[in-house]
Design an enzyme around this catalytic site. Structure first.
Site, short mmCIF file in Angstrom:
data_model
loop_
_atom_site.label_atom_id
_atom_site.label_comp_id
_atom_site.label_asym_id
_atom_site.label_seq_id
_atom_site.Cartn_x
_atom_site.Cartn_y
_atom_site.Cartn_z
N SER A 356 45.40 37.95 37.99
CA SER A 356 44.35 37.26 38.74
C SER A 356 44.13 37.86 40.11
O SER A 356 45.07 38.31 40.77
CB SER A 356 44.71 35.77 38.88
OG SER A 356 43.77 35.11 39.69
N ASP A 357 42.86 37.85 40.55
CA ASP A 357 42.55 38.09 41.96
C ASP A 357 43.03 36.88 42.76
O ASP A 357 43.36 35.84 42.20
CB ASP A 357 41.04 38.25 42.16
CG ASP A 357 40.54 39.58 41.59
OD1 ASP A 357 41.35 40.50 41.50
OD2 ASP A 357 39.36 39.66 41.26
N LYS A 358 43.00 37.03 44.08
CA LYS A 358 43.37 35.90 44.94
C LYS A 358 42.14 35.21 45.51
O LYS A 358 41.85 34.07 45.18
CB LYS A 358 44.28 36.36 46.09
CG LYS A 358 44.70 35.20 47.01
CD LYS A 358 45.56 35.67 48.16
CE LYS A 358 44.76 36.31 49.27
NZ LYS A 358 43.93 35.34 50.03
N THR A 704 41.08 39.08 35.72
CA THR A 704 39.92 38.63 36.48
C THR A 704 39.49 39.73 37.43
O THR A 704 40.32 40.47 37.96
CB THR A 704 40.23 37.36 37.29
OG1 THR A 704 41.11 37.68 38.37
CG2 THR A 704 40.87 36.30 36.42
#
Length: 969
Positions: A356-358, A704
């Site tokens: 995942s991105d943040k 993502t």
């Protein structure tokens, strides 16, 4: 006069009556847009190259030109759909059987057979309508949007609302929504493979081209075409063609076909149904021949073989699967999850790792600057989000910092802010207020954040919203808290050129004039402002400003310590710098800022976590799904955030920097990908390598991504997810799933809903196959052992209808409460696994015992074959209802209540309705004289009805055993 990319044009345009000059685009279709002046483009389209169209013109132009979309294929009429649904092999068999019954004079049989045909066609038709409705929902949710300038203001609109003359803004990651003649291009590169088959992005510019009409599209470098997308840089252009008049529309024979509800599993099940059909037909043929050999009437045996084969073929299985998929997709859509590519559902349930991105995924995407370091001074910033209420405080000073009045006067330029190429200071001559000299460095740092910025604030209701990037929005807010106005600063120092932010370089730079500054050195009147990562800025800087605004040598170590201190608090840190250039500099390149920067300061900001993310990550861990965070931020910041989110399952977080990954071999990278939880300062190609490494370890990877640079990783991932709001067009095109609320928690929701779909599919299979086999084998066994048929063929047709109703109810099953805690199912195994075969055999044998046992007992007891057959059918249906309950959530709720436990709270009303409908139909089947005549049944008294419940008691332990052998949850 106005300037567009350093070329001067007249702003006065000739007034032309658009109704006379442009009619449906035909007079302008042959216009050679690539070699006419921009002022002529503006005149022909009656637009303004700066302010775009006036909003009052839009509706009339759309009426004239139409909508910006390719003409869709004509839809299939409802009657044609109904005919298409009749093209099913088992219906042909029923039609033949019905014709033979007419010849033989079996009118009751004929009526029932026709009734079964009509009901199945209608159910299939409803199935297709459900699928079409679902796909229509997906189409509506995937509307592409574009940024235009109308009435001199930016606005975001659906691309289909574009009209010729619109001024469109392009940025890295955008799809080109129509054919555009460029009026500005800054390092603009476009991938137009879909149109020209060029494998590499093409550089675009605004230069006038002297080319003829036969010139290939790839050589028209001042035009960008619909169907391409921006890979680098930014630009703007005027819409010259839309819809079918674009080059894409002219060369396309048809638009891409809409998706169907087709996945690898549905294809596997359809193939299985076909194979099973051939087997059943072979058995039916054998039964017919064998019965004739025993001397039974050929008409009776033909009916028995046909109906038994039809009942054995799980023709309702593909229909039920489609309905289950359609319902699941609708559920996801209601929860802000859009499935773009349906095979992704097959991979959803298998997900083992989420990369995942943040920003914007795990967090609110509403950054707030909390800490500033500038001029050897530390400052704290109050306030949260984009609320302008808040103050800046210097450490150790009780007075808040404000740089004069409501906003700082544009003519107040503080001393020692300009330096020549030799490092000599050039004191400005228009100092109007020396009160703020102690905040020179702070002001320079804030101004850099304001001007090296593509975003701005706009009021919306009672709050401010950011139009653009959230990080840049935070910089605007922090400057406003000190009294600096972005619009006034831009007016005082207009932007001349830009280097857009790219992950490869980790910075953004803008060139500005210094219009109202009086300099002692006439050649020093332009400034480059740069913002980016601490590493990128420090490596290019040798000097900085002290607390008095004097130029001093830069102590990189001290700055790095300050940045590290911010990062440990979970702050994202941006560094700012500037460079003074000669007055004749009108363009900047990466080479322009490789060295000689003046470091201005740091701004540390935080993006608060989304509250639901904490539970979502914990939820993933309980489901056996590992969550990794891949970010471009500093490793200390990333680790601090990772601990806040609870990413470490055992309380520890293993983190790697992009620099470390770059020097690893394949084996080391696979080990790092497997053990790592946080990956910081990761370049796009490294994200791709991480995905490959995880897949090499056998992981099913969900990724993502939002930017152009994420496209390769998204395409490689097993499931690619993009954000519906923050994602670029390119990322959305590469994605299998869109999260319309940009929320990580929706990823876990998607996985959960995906598993729920497959859980219901497994339940449907576990119910349909034993039901079909038991009915057909009842006929086959009775013929083979020369017994009287306990159920007539016409009665089996009725049972098929009731079975479909009960099976459809499973499509609406709510998910189980412990769904995500259950071990992952191996859907790669054969459909008829050993466990499923055991279930099929166990339940089928009990059904045969119920049917034959009840029939023989009732016939000997009541000496009425119609009563015996009716009791056998009722006992069989009651046993199936019990079996259905044991594999459903409704049955589990009943069990929980009887044991004094809390019942599942999910809505099971549709399932209950299906059971209720089945019971009512069976009452009508046995008690209504019309049905008695049609189906050769007899009304039952209360005692006989109660006796039918006795065999049901046998189904309870058998169903429990079947669920242990082959669990449906």
């Amino acid at each position: 006069m106005y300037i567009v990319n350093s070329i001067i044009y007249k702003s006065n345009m000739a007034t032309i009556n658009i109704e006379k000059s442009v009619t449906g685009m035909h007079p302008l279709t042959d216009t050679q847009w690539h070699h006419i002046e921009l002022e002529e483009v503006a005149s022909l389209l009656q637009t303004n190259l700066q302010k775009g169209l006036e909003s009052t013109e839009i509706s009339s132009r759309q009426a004239l030109y139409g909508i910006n979309e390719l003409t869709a294929k004509p839809t299939t009429s409802p009657w044609l759909w109904l005919i298409i649904q009749s093209k099913q092999p088992f219906l042909y068999i029923l039609l033949i059987a019905g014709f033979i019954n007419i010849v033989l004079g079996y009118w009751a049989n004929t009526v029932v057979i026709l009734g079964v045909i009509v009901i199945n066609v209608i159910l299939s038709y409803v199935r297709e309508l459900k699928a079409k409705k679902t796909i229509s929902i997906l189409d509506q949710a995937l509307t592409i949007k574009t940024v235009v300038v109308r009435d001199g203001k930016k606005c975001c609109i659906p691309a289909k609302e574009l009209t010729p003359g619109d001024l469109v803004l392009l940025a890295s990651g955008n799809n080109v929504p129509a054919d555009l003649r460029l009026i500005s291009a800054n390092n603009l590169q476009v991938d137009q493979f879909a149109l020209t088959r060029e494998s590499l992005p093409v550089s675009k510019n605004v230069n006038l081209l002297d080319l003829n009409e036969n010139t290939s599209l790839s050589q028209r470098t001042n035009i960008v075409y619909a169907g391409s997308f921006v890979t680098f840089g930014e630009g703007s252009g005027i819409v010259i063609d839309i819809g079918n008049n674009t080059q894409l529309g002219l060369i396309s024979e048809s638009i891409p076909a809409r998706p169907s509800l087709d996945t690898p599993l549905t294809r596997k099940l359809n193939k299985f149904s076909q194979i099973l059909t051939y087997i059943i037909l072979s058995l039916a043929s054998f039964t017919f021949v064998f019965g004739i050999g025993l001397g039974r009437p050929w008409g009776e045996m033909f009916n028995a073989a046909v109906v038994a084969s039809v009942s054995a073929i799980p023709y309702s299985l593909p229909m039920i699967i489609t309905i289950i998929f359609a319902i699941g997709i609708e559920r996801m859509a209601r929860r802000h999850i859009i499935i773009r590519k349906l095979p992704a559902i097959d991979s959803l349930i298998k997900t083992t790792v989420i990369c995942s991105d943040k920003t914007g995924t795990l967090t609110e995407n509403q950054m707030t600057v909390k800490y500033i370091y500038a001029g050897e001074q530390q400052y704290t910033v109050g306030g949260i989000g984009y609320n302008l209420k808040g103050t800046i405080w210097q450490s150790g000073n009780l007075q808040p910092v404000h740089l004069g009045g409501r906003f700082l006067d544009n003519n107040t330029y503080l001393r020692t802010t300009i330096f020549d190429s030799n490092g000599n200071s050039d004191v400005t001559t228009n100092i109007t207020n020396n009160k703020y000299e102690s905040y020179i460095a702070l002001r320079e740092c804030l101004v850099a954040g304001l001007l090296c910025n593509d975003s701005h604030l706009e009021p919306k209701g009672n709050q401010w919203v950011v139009v653009g990037d959230s990080t840049e929005g935070a910089l605007v807010v922090s400057a406003r808290k000190a009294g600096l106005s972005q619009s006034k600063q831009r007016e005082a120092m207009p932007r001349l050129n830009i280097i857009p932010f790219e992950a490869k370089y980790q910075y953004m730079a803008t060139l500005h004039g210094m219009g109202n500054v009086q300099s002692n050195h006439n050649k020093i009147n332009k400034t480059i402002y740069i913002k980016g990562s601490v590493e990128a800025i420090l490596s290019r800087s040798k000097q900085t400003l002290d607390k008095n605004g004097n130029l001093v040598s830069l102590n990189s170590t001290f700055i790095e310590q300050e940045a590290e201190m911010m990062a440990k608090q979970g702050l994202r840190v941006l560094a700012f710098a500037k460079k003074i250039v000669e007055s004749d500099c009108n363009f900047i390149t990466h080479d322009s800022i490789t060295s000689g920067l003046i470091f201005l300061g740091l701004q540390g900001m935080i993006d608060l976590p989304k509250q639901e993310v904490f539970a979502a990550i914990k939820f993933c861990h309980s489901a056996g799904i590992k969550v990794q965070m891949i970010t471009g931020e500093h490793i200390i910041t990333a680790v601090a955030v990772g601990y806040k989110f609870g990413l470490g399952q055992n309380g520890e977080i293993t983190a790697f920097k992009g620099q470390e990954l770059a020097v690893m071999n394949d084996t080391e990278l696979e080990a790092a990908a497997e053990t790592g939880v946080v990956f910081a300062r990761v370049a796009p190609e490294q994200k791709l390598h991480l995905v490959k490494a995880l897949q090499a370890r056998g992981e099913i990877v969900t990724v993502t991504g939002n930017s152009v640079n994420d496209a390769l990783a998204l395409k490689l991932a097993d499931i690619a997810i993009a954000m519906g709001k923050a994602g670029t067009d390119v990322a959305k095109e590469a994605a299998d799933i869109l999260l319309m609320d940009d929320n990580f928690a929706s990823i876990t929701t998607a996985v959960e809903e995906g598993r729920s779909i497959y859980q219901n599919l497994h339940k449907a299979i576990a119910f349909i196959l034993p039901v079909c086999s038991s009915e057909s084998m009842t006929v086959f066994i009775a013929v083979l052992v020369s017994l009287q048929l306990p159920i007539l063929p016409i009665q089996i047709l009725w049972l098929s209808i009731v079975n479909v109703i009960m099976t459809v109810s499973l499509a609406f099953e709510p998910k189980s409460n412990d769904l995500m805690k259950q071990p992952l199912r191996n859907w790669n195994e054969a459909l008829l696994s050993k466990k499923l075969l055991c279930r099929l055999l166990l339940v089928s044998v009990l059904n045969w015992i119920v049917v034959f046992g009840m029939f023989e007992w009732a016939y000997r007891t009541f000496l009425d074959v119609a009563v015996a057959r009716t009791m056998a059918i009722q006992a069989l249906i009651l046993a199936r209802i019990v079996y259905l309950l044991t594999i459903s959530q409704w049955g589990k709720a009943i069990t929980a209540i009887t044991q004094g436990q809390v019942a599942p709270s999910d809505d099971a009303s549709f399932f209950a309705l299906g059971i209720f409908a089945s019971i009512i139909l069976q009452i009508v089947f046995s008690q209504w004289n019309v049905m008695n005549t049609l189906f050769a049944t007899a009304p039952l008294n209360l005692i006989q009805l109660l006796i039918c419940f006795i065999p049901v008691l046998l189904m309870i332990p058998v169903a429990i055993l079947a669920n242990r052998l082959n669990p449906t949850d």
